[in-house]
Each structure stands twice: as C-alpha cells, then as structure tokens.
Scaffold this motif. Structure first.
Motif, PDB file in Angstrom:
ATOM      1  N   GLU A  47       0.852  -1.181   0.000  1.00 40.86           N
ATOM      2  CA  GLU A  47       0.000   0.000   0.000  1.00 40.86           C
ATOM      3  C   GLU A  47       0.888   1.230   0.000  1.00 40.86           C
ATOM      4  OE1 GLU A  47      -2.128   0.688   3.809  1.00 40.86           O
ATOM      5  OE2 GLU A  47      -1.229  -1.227   4.425  1.00 40.86           O
ATOM      6  N   ALA A  48       0.433   2.280  -0.649  1.00 48.54           N
ATOM      7  CA  ALA A  48       1.229   3.494  -0.787  1.00 48.54           C
ATOM      8  C   ALA A  48       0.404   4.705  -0.396  1.00 48.54           C
ATOM      9  CB  ALA A  48       1.731   3.641  -2.219  1.00 48.54           C
ATOM     10  N   THR A 190      -1.656   4.032  -8.172  1.00 55.77           N
ATOM     11  CA  THR A 190      -1.634   2.865  -9.054  1.00 55.77           C
ATOM     12  C   THR A 190      -0.666   3.049 -10.214  1.00 55.77           C
ATOM     13  OG1 THR A 190      -3.471   3.634 -10.457  1.00 55.77           O
ATOM     14  CG2 THR A 190      -4.033   2.367  -8.490  1.00 55.77           C
ATOM     15  N   ARG A 191      -0.123   4.257 -10.369  1.00 60.08           N
ATOM     16  CA  ARG A 191       0.895   4.481 -11.406  1.00 60.08           C
ATOM     17  C   ARG A 191       2.291   4.102 -10.911  1.00 60.08           C
ATOM     18  NH1 ARG A 191      -0.920   7.381 -15.642  1.00 60.08           N
ATOM     19  NH2 ARG A 191       0.777   6.222 -16.644  1.00 60.08           N
ATOM     20  N   LEU A 192       2.344   3.562  -9.701  1.00 62.77           N
ATOM     21  CA  LEU A 192       3.597   3.088  -9.135  1.00 62.77           C
ATOM     22  C   LEU A 192       3.668   1.570  -9.221  1.00 62.77           C
ATOM     23  CD1 LEU A 192       3.588   5.263  -5.882  1.00 62.77           C
ATOM     24  CD2 LEU A 192       5.029   5.647  -7.908  1.00 62.77           C
ATOM     25  N   VAL A 193       4.875   1.043  -9.232  1.00 61.83           N
ATOM     26  CA  VAL A 193       5.091  -0.395  -9.225  1.00 61.83           C
ATOM     27  C   VAL A 193       6.289  -0.698  -8.331  1.00 61.83           C
ATOM     28  CG1 VAL A 193       6.542  -0.321 -11.307  1.00 61.83           C
ATOM     29  CG2 VAL A 193       5.403  -2.458 -10.660  1.00 61.83           C
ATOM     30  N   VAL A 194       6.199  -1.778  -7.578  1.00 61.68           N
ATOM     31  CA  VAL A 194       7.265  -2.202  -6.668  1.00 61.68           C
ATOM     32  C   VAL A 194       8.065  -3.332  -7.306  1.00 61.68           C
ATOM     33  CG1 VAL A 194       7.751  -3.315  -4.451  1.00 61.68           C
ATOM     34  CG2 VAL A 194       6.027  -1.504  -4.596  1.00 61.68           C
ATOM     35  N   ALA A 195       9.388  -3.255  -7.173  1.00 64.33           N
ATOM     36  CA  ALA A 195      10.262  -4.375  -7.515  1.00 64.33           C
ATOM     37  C   ALA A 195      10.703  -5.020  -6.202  1.00 64.33           C
ATOM     38  CB  ALA A 195      11.465  -3.896  -8.315  1.00 64.33           C
ATOM     39  N   PRO A 212       2.200  -4.628  -8.533  1.00 62.49           N
ATOM     40  CA  PRO A 212       1.440  -3.400  -8.794  1.00 62.49           C
ATOM     41  C   PRO A 212       0.963  -2.781  -7.480  1.00 62.49           C
ATOM     42  CG  PRO A 212       0.628  -5.269 -10.105  1.00 62.49           C
ATOM     43  CD  PRO A 212       1.535  -5.822  -9.062  1.00 62.49           C
ATOM     44  N   VAL A 213       0.890  -1.459  -7.444  1.00 62.96           N
ATOM     45  CA  VAL A 213       0.383  -0.767  -6.264  1.00 62.96           C
ATOM     46  C   VAL A 213      -1.113  -0.541  -6.441  1.00 62.96           C
ATOM     47  CG1 VAL A 213       0.504   1.356  -4.907  1.00 62.96           C
ATOM     48  CG2 VAL A 213       2.605   0.341  -5.832  1.00 62.96           C
ATOM     49  N   PRO A 214      -1.921  -1.000  -5.507  1.00 65.33           N
ATOM     50  CA  PRO A 214      -3.375  -0.850  -5.627  1.00 65.33           C
ATOM     51  C   PRO A 214      -3.806   0.569  -5.278  1.00 65.33           C
ATOM     52  CG  PRO A 214      -2.869  -1.917  -3.562  1.00 65.33           C
ATOM     53  CD  PRO A 214      -1.553  -1.745  -4.273  1.00 65.33           C
ATOM     54  N   PRO A 215      -5.040   0.936  -5.611  1.00 58.47           N
ATOM     55  CA  PRO A 215      -5.535   2.265  -5.245  1.00 58.47           C
ATOM     56  C   PRO A 215      -5.679   2.403  -3.735  1.00 58.47           C
ATOM     57  CG  PRO A 215      -7.288   0.921  -6.208  1.00 58.47           C
ATOM     58  CD  PRO A 215      -6.026   0.158  -6.396  1.00 58.47           C
ATOM     59  N   THR A 216      -5.617   3.623  -3.266  1.00 61.01           N
ATOM     60  CA  THR A 216      -5.781   3.925  -1.855  1.00 61.01           C
ATOM     61  C   THR A 216      -7.215   4.380  -1.616  1.00 61.01           C
ATOM     62  OG1 THR A 216      -3.473   4.592  -1.632  1.00 61.01           O
ATOM     63  CG2 THR A 216      -4.998   5.347   0.067  1.00 61.01           C
TER      64      THR A 216
END
Length: 217
Positions: A47-48, A190-195, A212-216
């Motif tokens: 989560e972001a 959601t425009r972010l992605v985690v490695a 993928p980062v889900p919506p908050t």
C-alpha cells in the motif's frame, strides 16, 4: 587388450563429458525458471500513501514506523511516497531489496529511496553493481542499468537505490521514497510499481517480482 582399454577409456571420457554437459544445461534451465518464477512462492501486498510534505512523518507513523513523527520529514521540492509491504513465504538466506518505480515513464523510473523501517529497526538503502543484472533480465527494470560516462566508465544513475530487509518468512517493511524535483505531481498511486528482489547470502540476485500498487481508499 591395449586397443580395447583405450577404446573403453574413450567411452568413459565421452560419457563423463556428456553427463557434465547435461548437468550444466539442467542448471541453466533451472536458473531461467528461477528468474521467471522464483518469486511465485512469496505473497506480497503493498500500500502506498502520497502525503503532503508536512504530513510525511505522521503518515509513516500511522503505517507503523516507530517515532516517525519526530524523525521523518517531507521535502517541499520533492514529492514523497510512503510505502508499506507485507510478505509471506519460505525463509531464505540473504535479503530482499525493495525498489519503487514510477510507471508513468517508459521504462519505469526508479524513485530515490530515503530509508525504511522493519521489525529489526531502521532499514537503510543501498545499491551494488551486482544488481545491474536486473536490467538485463527484466525490461521493466531497464532504468537500473549503468550509464556510460564521458570518460568511458560505467556508473549507476545517481537516483537508483533499493531498501534492504531480511528475507524472513513473514515480514513487513515501511519505506520512504521521493520523486525527482522535475517529476510531474503524482496523484494516483496505481501508477507506481514495486520491484521485490531476492539477493542470496553470496550477494547474487536470484529474481525480481513485479508488484502493482493498488488504489488507496
């Protein structure tokens, strides 16, 4: 008898070479499978948050970073992202490296890490030349590749880095990242992605998992 013995030694040598070649091929095949599916055994959730500069510390504290309100601060010139990951899977010798990328760019742009916190305490950020194999293995991590300098040397981009944490079976990490000063404001996480990358005890990168980062809400 001598001729028969020579022929037998030749056959034994040929069999030995064949076995060695097959074993090498098997290792290469298994390694390719690991690059592609090594992260399948680890379940990762993320989560972001995109707090205003004056709320970065409070946001990190709300996600579980101890004493963050006193120690973590925003930057009015660089947008902050506070990330929390949780994972579950088999324990491994080595560590995980976590990167956050802006998927609005092509290839996705690595965000500069500022630090993190896990169950052991503060988690620092780092980069190693050994990690540059990621750019060769995954096109979505092309931004991690070394750049050629005017003098011919190869150097990693100054913004590239990852937050390290122990590769325990069940764990969590809170990380702080910042966008470049000239980046467009980010409003949609959601425009972010985690490695999520695994590095073994010898420092060799084994695989990377795209999260993928889900919506908050």
């Amino acid at each position: 008898m001598g001729r028969h013995g020579a022929r037998l030694r030749w056959v034994v040598a040929l069999v030995s070479v064949t076995i060695a070649v097959l074993a090498t091929v098997d290792r290469l095949v298994e390694r390719e499978r690991e690059w592609a599916h090594g992260g399948d055994q680890v379940a990762v959730t993320v989560e972001a948050r995109l707090p205003e500069p004056d709320r970065v510390g409070r946001t990190a504290a709300a996600l579980g970073w101890p004493h963050a309100t006193d120690r973590i601060h925003g930057d009015p010139d660089r947008q902050s992202v506070v990330l929390r990951l949780r994972w579950s899977g088999p324990p491994r010798k080595g560590h995980y490296q976590v990167m956050l990328l802006d998927d609005r760019n092509s290839p996705p742009r690595v965000l500069r890490p500022e630090g993190g916190s896990d169950a052991a305490g503060d988690a620092g950020f780092n980069w190693s030349d050994a990690y540059e194999v990621l750019a060769a293995r995954y096109d979505w991590l092309a931004d991690t590749a070394a750049r050629e300098e005017p003098d011919g040397t190869q150097n990693s981009p100054p913004h590239v880095g990852a937050i390290g944490t122990r590769s325990i079976g069940d764990g969590s990490l809170i990380g702080l990242f910042r966008l470049d000063p000239d980046a467009l404001p980010l409003e949609d996480p959601t425009r972010l992605v985690v490695a999520f990358c695994y590095v073994d005890a010898d420092g060799e990168v084994r695989w990377a998992k795209r999260i993928p980062v889900p919506p908050t809400y």
